[in-house]
Write a protein that holds these residues in place. Structure first.
Motif, PDB file in Angstrom:
ATOM      1  N   LEU A 180     129.417  -5.974  13.792  1.00  0.00           N
ATOM      2  CA  LEU A 180     128.992  -5.876  12.400  1.00  0.00           C
ATOM      3  C   LEU A 180     129.670  -4.722  11.661  1.00  0.00           C
ATOM      4  CD1 LEU A 180     127.038  -7.431  10.579  1.00  0.00           C
ATOM      5  CD2 LEU A 180     125.262  -5.811  11.252  1.00  0.00           C
ATOM      6  N   TYR A 181     129.977  -3.647  12.381  1.00  0.00           N
ATOM      7  CA  TYR A 181     130.527  -2.442  11.757  1.00  0.00           C
ATOM      8  C   TYR A 181     131.855  -2.036  12.392  1.00  0.00           C
ATOM      9  CZ  TYR A 181     125.949  -2.335   9.628  1.00  0.00           C
ATOM     10  OH  TYR A 181     124.820  -2.681   8.930  1.00  0.00           O
ATOM     11  N   ASP A 182     132.875  -2.872  12.203  1.00  0.00           N
ATOM     12  CA  ASP A 182     134.257  -2.566  12.586  1.00  0.00           C
ATOM     13  C   ASP A 182     134.434  -2.189  14.049  1.00  0.00           C
ATOM     14  OD1 ASP A 182     135.137  -3.012   9.937  1.00  0.00           O
ATOM     15  OD2 ASP A 182     134.520  -0.972   9.397  1.00  0.00           O
ATOM     16  N   TYR A 183     133.682  -2.819  14.921  1.00  0.00           N
ATOM     17  CA  TYR A 183     133.785  -2.579  16.364  1.00  0.00           C
ATOM     18  C   TYR A 183     133.596  -1.106  16.732  1.00  0.00           C
ATOM     19  CZ  TYR A 183     134.917  -7.442  16.727  1.00  0.00           C
ATOM     20  OH  TYR A 183     134.835  -8.806  16.653  1.00  0.00           O
ATOM     21  N   THR A 184     132.711  -0.450  16.014  1.00  0.00           N
ATOM     22  CA  THR A 184     132.371   0.944  16.306  1.00  0.00           C
ATOM     23  C   THR A 184     131.782   1.019  17.714  1.00  0.00           C
ATOM     24  OG1 THR A 184     131.894   1.357  13.988  1.00  0.00           O
ATOM     25  CG2 THR A 184     130.945   2.896  15.571  1.00  0.00           C
ATOM     26  N   PRO A 185     132.243   1.976  18.533  1.00  0.00           N
ATOM     27  CA  PRO A 185     131.686   2.105  19.879  1.00  0.00           C
ATOM     28  C   PRO A 185     130.243   2.612  19.844  1.00  0.00           C
ATOM     29  CG  PRO A 185     133.353   3.792  19.475  1.00  0.00           C
ATOM     30  CD  PRO A 185     133.340   2.899  18.275  1.00  0.00           C
ATOM     31  N   MET A 186     129.431   2.021  20.706  1.00  0.00           N
ATOM     32  CA  MET A 186     128.022   2.383  20.843  1.00  0.00           C
ATOM     33  C   MET A 186     127.742   2.625  22.330  1.00  0.00           C
ATOM     34  SD  MET A 186     126.569  -0.592  18.255  1.00  0.00           S
ATOM     35  CE  MET A 186     124.891  -0.466  18.811  1.00  0.00           C
ATOM     36  N   PRO A 187     128.117   3.804  22.841  1.00  0.00           N
ATOM     37  CA  PRO A 187     127.924   4.047  24.277  1.00  0.00           C
ATOM     38  C   PRO A 187     126.445   4.171  24.641  1.00  0.00           C
ATOM     39  CG  PRO A 187     128.669   6.043  23.169  1.00  0.00           C
ATOM     40  CD  PRO A 187     128.728   4.936  22.149  1.00  0.00           C
ATOM     41  N   TYR A 188     126.148   3.720  25.849  1.00  0.00           N
ATOM     42  CA  TYR A 188     124.795   3.804  26.406  1.00  0.00           C
ATOM     43  C   TYR A 188     123.756   3.158  25.487  1.00  0.00           C
ATOM     44  CZ  TYR A 188     127.312   6.973  29.393  1.00  0.00           C
ATOM     45  OH  TYR A 188     128.243   7.507  30.237  1.00  0.00           O
ATOM     46  N   SER A 189     124.027   1.921  25.104  1.00  0.00           N
ATOM     47  CA  SER A 189     123.145   1.182  24.190  1.00  0.00           C
ATOM     48  C   SER A 189     121.917   0.637  24.909  1.00  0.00           C
ATOM     49  CB  SER A 189     123.899   0.015  23.552  1.00  0.00           C
ATOM     50  OG  SER A 189     124.861   0.485  22.651  1.00  0.00           O
ATOM     51  N   ILE A 190     120.776   0.876  24.296  1.00  0.00           N
ATOM     52  CA  ILE A 190     119.499   0.324  24.755  1.00  0.00           C
ATOM     53  C   ILE A 190     118.966  -0.501  23.590  1.00  0.00           C
ATOM     54  CG2 ILE A 190     117.164   0.853  25.541  1.00  0.00           C
ATOM     55  CD1 ILE A 190     118.301   3.614  26.481  1.00  0.00           C
ATOM     56  N   PHE A 191     119.146  -1.815  23.655  1.00  0.00           N
ATOM     57  CA  PHE A 191     118.718  -2.701  22.578  1.00  0.00           C
ATOM     58  C   PHE A 191     117.221  -2.971  22.703  1.00  0.00           C
ATOM     59  CE2 PHE A 191     123.226  -3.356  22.544  1.00  0.00           C
ATOM     60  CZ  PHE A 191     123.510  -3.526  21.195  1.00  0.00           C
ATOM     61  N   PHE A 192     116.509  -2.847  21.559  1.00  0.00           N
ATOM     62  CA  PHE A 192     115.060  -3.001  21.585  1.00  0.00           C
ATOM     63  C   PHE A 192     114.546  -4.040  20.596  1.00  0.00           C
ATOM     64  CE2 PHE A 192     116.046   0.555  18.775  1.00  0.00           C
ATOM     65  CZ  PHE A 192     115.300   0.282  17.638  1.00  0.00           C
ATOM     66  N   ARG A 193     115.350  -4.419  19.607  1.00  0.00           N
ATOM     67  CA  ARG A 193     114.938  -5.449  18.642  1.00  0.00           C
ATOM     68  C   ARG A 193     116.184  -5.990  17.966  1.00  0.00           C
ATOM     69  NH1 ARG A 193     111.638  -4.905  12.965  1.00  0.00           N
ATOM     70  NH2 ARG A 193     111.838  -7.095  12.440  1.00  0.00           N
ATOM     71  N   GLY A 194     116.449  -7.277  18.129  1.00  0.00           N
ATOM     72  CA  GLY A 194     117.631  -7.875  17.506  1.00  0.00           C
ATOM     73  C   GLY A 194     118.864  -7.045  17.774  1.00  0.00           C
ATOM     74  N   GLY A 195     119.562  -6.622  16.706  1.00  0.00           N
ATOM     75  CA  GLY A 195     120.751  -5.805  16.854  1.00  0.00           C
ATOM     76  C   GLY A 195     120.475  -4.311  16.828  1.00  0.00           C
ATOM     77  N   TYR A 196     119.215  -3.917  16.815  1.00  0.00           N
ATOM     78  CA  TYR A 196     118.853  -2.499  16.796  1.00  0.00           C
ATOM     79  C   TYR A 196     118.913  -1.919  18.198  1.00  0.00           C
ATOM     80  CZ  TYR A 196     117.066  -3.193  12.057  1.00  0.00           C
ATOM     81  OH  TYR A 196     116.940  -3.484  10.721  1.00  0.00           O
ATOM     82  N   ALA A 197     119.489  -0.723  18.292  1.00  0.00           N
ATOM     83  CA  ALA A 197     119.621  -0.076  19.594  1.00  0.00           C
ATOM     84  C   ALA A 197     119.502   1.433  19.459  1.00  0.00           C
ATOM     85  CB  ALA A 197     120.980  -0.415  20.210  1.00  0.00           C
ATOM     86  N   ILE A 198     119.195   2.054  20.567  1.00  0.00           N
ATOM     87  CA  ILE A 198     119.339   3.498  20.729  1.00  0.00           C
ATOM     88  C   ILE A 198     120.685   3.647  21.423  1.00  0.00           C
ATOM     89  CG2 ILE A 198     118.479   5.543  21.906  1.00  0.00           C
ATOM     90  CD1 ILE A 198     115.682   4.148  21.935  1.00  0.00           C
ATOM     91  N   HIS A 199     121.553   4.520  20.898  1.00  0.00           N
ATOM     92  CA  HIS A 199     122.880   4.660  21.515  1.00  0.00           C
ATOM     93  C   HIS A 199     123.496   6.009  21.192  1.00  0.00           C
ATOM     94  CE1 HIS A 199     125.099   4.037  17.708  1.00  0.00           C
ATOM     95  NE2 HIS A 199     124.199   3.097  17.444  1.00  0.00           N
ATOM     96  N   GLY A 200     124.530   6.343  21.920  1.00  0.00           N
ATOM     97  CA  GLY A 200     125.255   7.584  21.689  1.00  0.00           C
ATOM     98  C   GLY A 200     126.144   7.472  20.456  1.00  0.00           C
ATOM     99  N   THR A 201     126.503   8.642  19.905  1.00  0.00           N
ATOM    100  CA  THR A 201     127.378   8.701  18.737  1.00  0.00           C
ATOM    101  C   THR A 201     128.328   9.880  18.864  1.00  0.00           C
ATOM    102  OG1 THR A 201     127.468   8.848  16.314  1.00  0.00           O
ATOM    103  CG2 THR A 201     125.749  10.118  17.400  1.00  0.00           C
ATOM    104  N   THR A 202     129.477   9.744  18.253  1.00  0.00           N
ATOM    105  CA  THR A 202     130.409  10.880  18.197  1.00  0.00           C
ATOM    106  C   THR A 202     130.111  11.755  16.983  1.00  0.00           C
ATOM    107  OG1 THR A 202     131.996   9.522  16.986  1.00  0.00           O
ATOM    108  CG2 THR A 202     132.255   9.652  19.391  1.00  0.00           C
TER     109      THR A 202
END
Length: 143
Positions: A79-101
């Motif tokens: 959805l957002y230009d293939y932005t990396p989302m390391p260590y993603s924990i998806f909890f609802r639809g496309g919503y996740a907890i993840h790392g960021t730079t």
């Protein structure tokens, strides 16, 4: 009679017991939108409090209580230009907890709705959820 248990069987029994104990532990993740913080508890004991970034104006991080349904060590947002989302924990639809730079923005609402953490904290949380199990994990998002 002298009964001796082979060492490798003893190790297997010990490891199985400790794995079962870990799997039974509960992980409680509480994200407070107004404070831009995440509190993590393991079996009711405080584990960590970390700054997060949640949805900026015009977007939404959905309040509620969830369980993780997917863990991905590295995910790329289509959805957002293939932005990396390391260590993603998806909890609802496309919503996740993840790392960021973008660690400089932690503590402020700047995301499209996901919950962002520093890469180190995201890795720690991912490891906890992975070792204790998504079924033993609750994610609560409050205003």
């Amino acid at each position: 009679m002298n009964a001796r248990v082979p060492f490798h069987l003893l190790l297997a029994v010990l490891f199985a017991g400790s794995a079962a104990d870990r799997a039974g532990a509960s992980i409680a993740v509480r994200i407070q939108l107004s404070q831009q913080t995440m509190n993590v508890a393991v079996d009711g004991a405080d584990f960590a409090t970390w700054p997060v970034s949640t949805a900026r104006r015009g977007y939404r991080t959905p309040p509620g209580s969830y369980q993780p349904y997917s863990l991905q060590r590295m995910h790329y947002s289509r959805l957002y230009d293939y932005t990396p989302m390391p260590y993603s924990i998806f909890f609802r639809g496309g919503y996740a907890i993840h790392g960021t730079t973008e660690i400089r923005n932690l503590g402020r609402p700047v995301s499209h709705g996901c919950v962002r953490l520093s890469p180190e904290n995201a890795r720690s949380l991912f490891g906890l959820v992975q070792s204790h199990g998504p079924r033993n994990t609750t994610i609560e998002i409050v205003e």
